[in-house]
Scaffold this active site. Structure first.
Site, PDB file in Angstrom:
ATOM      1  N   SER A 109      85.782 -30.960 121.949  1.00 26.38           N
ATOM      2  CA  SER A 109      86.984 -31.824 121.995  1.00 26.38           C
ATOM      3  C   SER A 109      87.680 -32.852 121.229  1.00 26.38           C
ATOM      4  O   SER A 109      86.957 -33.440 120.343  1.00 26.38           O
ATOM      5  CB  SER A 109      86.908 -32.553 123.558  1.00 26.38           C
ATOM      6  OG  SER A 109      87.899 -32.230 123.857  1.00 26.38           O
ATOM      7  N   TYR A 147      83.868 -39.219 129.095  1.00 26.51           N
ATOM      8  CA  TYR A 147      84.112 -37.619 128.693  1.00 26.51           C
ATOM      9  C   TYR A 147      83.662 -37.301 126.941  1.00 26.51           C
ATOM     10  O   TYR A 147      83.808 -36.811 126.080  1.00 26.51           O
ATOM     11  CB  TYR A 147      85.388 -37.065 129.472  1.00 26.51           C
ATOM     12  CG  TYR A 147      85.289 -35.588 128.478  1.00 26.51           C
ATOM     13  CD1 TYR A 147      84.694 -34.729 129.195  1.00 26.51           C
ATOM     14  CD2 TYR A 147      86.924 -35.966 127.324  1.00 26.51           C
ATOM     15  CE1 TYR A 147      85.109 -33.005 128.687  1.00 26.51           C
ATOM     16  CE2 TYR A 147      86.715 -34.262 127.433  1.00 26.51           C
ATOM     17  CZ  TYR A 147      86.037 -33.228 127.803  1.00 26.51           C
ATOM     18  OH  TYR A 147      86.676 -31.888 127.471  1.00 26.51           O
TER      19      TYR A 147
END
Length: 270
Positions: free
Chosen positions: A149, A162
């Site tokens: 990501s 995350y």
């Protein structure tokens, strides 16, 4: 773990995709099917996945569904073994399954959330790759794809888990790339920006350069086919990621400190 097990469909290459029941995983399945590949689709919601796959009208020899949760190593190992038995060794393995949820490290209960993020996004990725590595090494061909990501570039307030997990994905894939390159095995790291999926629709903040899943899947398909080591999609977020990566810490702290961050509610893996 359970599976639908149609024939091997010899001839067409095979792609193994986790988290295939929605979002990026489902879009990648459609893109690979469009290109004539055979599909090994992994999801927790196996019945839903099979219903969706049958609705596409694909020949029975083109696809199989394996029900597994990547958080449980035995389940994903069984899914991989079932794929090897029923369909053969994949050309491409896409470790796509993941979750995104905010973490407040001031809360004791969020340590469990952090652990789940790491189990799903990092250990789940490694467990997805592991059953196929020796076969690809022996065959001296294959591609492993890790879904990272843009959030892997810097730590963002409210997203400690995350960002940490996706940063670990980047480093894990980079390490594997060095280890497997002498054996002809490619490792591709994809870093999506904001993609219009059920995961991002819960975000309550601006999402620049928001991209439809089909557009992401097409670009990802070509990046994987080209053996790209690292690819940010869309490219505009690649520019943002580069700026963020090299921004001095003092400037970065001011930038992120001006943002409001609220803890996102929990999302389970696909």
């Amino acid at each position: 773990m359970s599976a639908s097990t149609p024939g091997r469909g010899e001839g067409a290459p095979l792609v193994f995709i986790t988290g295939a029941s929605s979002g990026i995983g489902q879009a990648l399945a459609l893109r690979y099917a469009q290109a004539g590949w055979r599909l090994a689709l992994v999801a927790r919601r196996g019945a839903l996945m099979r219903t969706w796959a049958m609705a596409q009208g694909w020949p029975a020899s083109q696809w199989a569904v394996y029900e597994a949760d990547v958080r449980h190593e035995a389940e994903i190992a069984a899914a991989a073994q079932a794929c090897l038995t029923a369909q053969g060794l994949p050309e491409v393995v896409v470790a796509n399954a993941g979750i995104s949820v905010g973490v407040d490290l001031g809360l004791a209960e969020d340590l469990a959330v952090l652990r789940d993020l790491l189990d799903t996004n990092v250990i789940g990725l490694a467990a997805t790759f592991q059953p196929f590595i020796e076969g690809m090494r022996a065959r001296r061909r294959g591609t492993l794809v890790g879904m990272a990501s843009v959030a892997s570039v810097r730590g963002l307030p409210g997203h400690a888990g995350y960002c940490a997990a996706k940063g670990a994905v980047v480093q894990l894939c980079e390490t594997l790339r060095g280890e497997l390159r002498p054996f002809g095995v490619c490792v591709v790291t994809l870093a999506p920006g904001y993609i219009d999926t059920p995961l991002t629709r819960e975000n309550d903040y601006p999402m620049p350069f928001l991209m439809p899943p089909a557009a992401f899947a097409d670009r990802a398909f070509h990046a994987i086919s080209a053996g790209a080591r690292w690819r940010v999609i869309p490219w505009q977020m690649g520019v943002v990621a580069t700026i963020l990566r090299w921004l001095p810490r003092s400037w970065f702290d001011v930038l992120v400190g001006a943002q409001r961050h609220r803890k996102k509610r929990r999302r389970d893996p696909t």
